[in-house]
Design a protein around this motif. Structure first.
Motif, short mmCIF file in Angstrom:
data_model
loop_
_atom_site.label_atom_id
_atom_site.label_comp_id
_atom_site.label_asym_id
_atom_site.label_seq_id
_atom_site.Cartn_x
_atom_site.Cartn_y
_atom_site.Cartn_z
N ASP A 9 7.37 -5.22 6.77
CA ASP A 9 7.85 -5.47 5.41
C ASP A 9 8.01 -4.15 4.66
O ASP A 9 8.97 -3.96 3.92
CB ASP A 9 6.88 -6.41 4.67
CG ASP A 9 5.45 -5.92 4.79
OD1 ASP A 9 5.20 -5.00 5.58
OD2 ASP A 9 4.59 -6.46 4.08
N VAL A 10 7.09 -3.25 4.88
CA VAL A 10 7.19 -1.95 4.22
C VAL A 10 8.45 -1.23 4.65
O VAL A 10 9.24 -0.76 3.83
CB VAL A 10 5.96 -1.09 4.56
CG1 VAL A 10 6.07 0.27 3.90
CG2 VAL A 10 4.69 -1.79 4.14
N ARG A 15 8.77 -5.47 0.49
CA ARG A 15 7.55 -5.73 -0.27
C ARG A 15 7.92 -5.78 -1.74
O ARG A 15 8.40 -4.80 -2.31
CB ARG A 15 6.51 -4.64 0.02
CG ARG A 15 5.20 -4.88 -0.65
CD ARG A 15 4.12 -4.01 -0.05
NE ARG A 15 3.76 -4.43 1.31
CZ ARG A 15 2.81 -3.85 2.03
NH1 ARG A 15 2.15 -2.83 1.54
NH2 ARG A 15 2.53 -4.29 3.24
#
Lengths: 251, 251
Positions: A9-10, A15
């Motif tokens: 996700d990062v 995020r």
DNA sequence: ACCAATTAGCGTAGGCCATAAACAGTTGGG
DNA sequence: CCCAACTGTTTATGGCCTACGCTAATTGGT
């Protein structure tokens, strides 16, 4: 939406920023950059959460607001590294071989510039970050104007990824050995002469006698390293060429 | 006689037995065997000096009478592993290729039986233990009845060592990913579909659409793994063949 | 026979490390 | 205004490798 493995996700910017609470005084980019800086300068050994936090003037635990675990940080580091050193775009006017060769040597350069990447332990899943996937994509793209079937494309690019990783790592190992030689150990060729028996290891003994293991200990120049890689890559590319010969340029 | 790097004296049996003092209740062989047992069963992660000592009913510090450091233990472990799984003797009546192929597949088997070997960090020098050197020698020996020059022999065997190491390790990684899939992560193909963009990674997207990444997540069988290795090895051997064609059988 | 030297094994402790848990201070929404 | 959410820190836990010093066993020399 299923849970993604750590770091994904990062890397893909998925995020969502926090709505409430104090504004963050830190960012993942800063953390990753600091970590990369340390790893590039001193290797993965001295890279601890404390060192990274110290470099940023923060406490170690503060990093855990941005990274779930140290391993996640490492995974993100390697992918960011690949993002910042993007693969070359294949040239549609050139053949698959020059394109793929350029791709391969660029990858060699990347690993040589960031040796620690080769020592990052494997993540819980195969790579899914944008950096590594872009490298994979550009490698596959070299076969765009051929009819090579998908399985072969993937196989070939994987083969190159694996070999280059291993080769550069081996070169590091030899260089590291040369460094150890400065610390009092005899040179590699010297040591082999001490232990290699003509009766038990005849073929190896012959090479030792010819002095084949004597020179590289002096700290190989970049040229020599390039030669080693070039040798292996030439052999592999010759094999690939025979394999894909039937599919070439049959648009 | 110059000082040898750690572990070498042990491996070659060059450590003189103690003359005075109480008789040892332990031996390096026991320690190494216990450590190998643990590593084979649970991997390198849970392998600590404490675990090894515990398995032998001794204290952790007692091991340091036999081993200078944990890293030395690891280096010795890998070489002992190679000693106990010796390479095949080349058959002088067969050609270099079948001999070298048998050698390569035996090596694949070794790495598959002892996966932790691939994760042992590199020592301070290139390998000098009898196990690894024997493997090298037997690989070189496949060219005994050819006129291939020494540099090429070494280059070819190194290439194979590197590739096989990398390939088996990659296979482990994929399998590990499949294990992680059981832990709640989506399958690899699924994840790729989530992140791969048709515009940014067109060539990769095509393979994803074709489902090329969907099956291996189910835990590849040995057969499938063998296939992957066979593909790469075939390609490499084809390259080698072209390279050494001029030297063959010119006794 | 006996002392001194040598060695095996162990207990303790120190210095790292990652990270769990609880806490204090900051911010925006209702 | 107040509560809920969020950040950064402090504290604490448990793991690791291993330096050091101790005790007890063994042996060579005298």
């Amino acid at each position: 939406m299923p849970e993604l493995p750590p770091g994904v996700d990062v890397l893909w910017g998925r995020r969502e920023p926090a709505k409430r609470g104090p504004r963050p005084n830190l960012s993942i980019e800063q953390i990753v950059d600091a970590a990369i800086e340390i790893a590039s300068a001193e290797g993965l050994g001295p890279l601890s959460m404390n060192r990274v936090a110290e470099k940023l003037g923060k406490s170690a635990m503060s990093l855990y607001r941005y990274v779930r675990t140290k391993d996640e940080l490492l995974q993100v580091m390697t992918d960011v590294c690949a993002v910042k050193n993007a693969p070359p775009e294949p040239d549609d006017d050139a053949g698959w071989r020059p394109n793929l060769e350029r791709w391969a040597y660029e990858l060699v350069g990347l690993y040589r510039r960031f040796p620690w990447v080769l020592h990052v332990p494997l993540g819980p899943t195969p790579p899914v970050g944008p950096g590594q996937l872009t490298w994979l994509d550009r490698g596959l793209g070299c076969f765009r104007r051929t009819n090579v079937p998908s399985e072969l494309r993937l196989g070939v690019v994987m083969l190159l990824l694996i070999f280059i990783r291993g080769q550069v790592r081996m070169a590091q190992e030899v260089n590291q050995g040369a460094a150890g030689a400065a610390l009092g150990y005899p040179a590699y060729g010297e040591m082999l002469r001490l232990v290699v028996d003509k009766d038990q290891l005849p073929d190896l003994a012959r090479l030792v006698d010819e002095g084949m293991f004597d020179d590289p200990e002096e700290g190989m120049s970049e040229q020599e390293l390039d030669m080693e890689v070039r040798f292996g890559l030439t052999m592999i590319f010759d094999g690939i060429e025979r394999l894909v010969a039937g599919y070439e340029e049959e648009q």
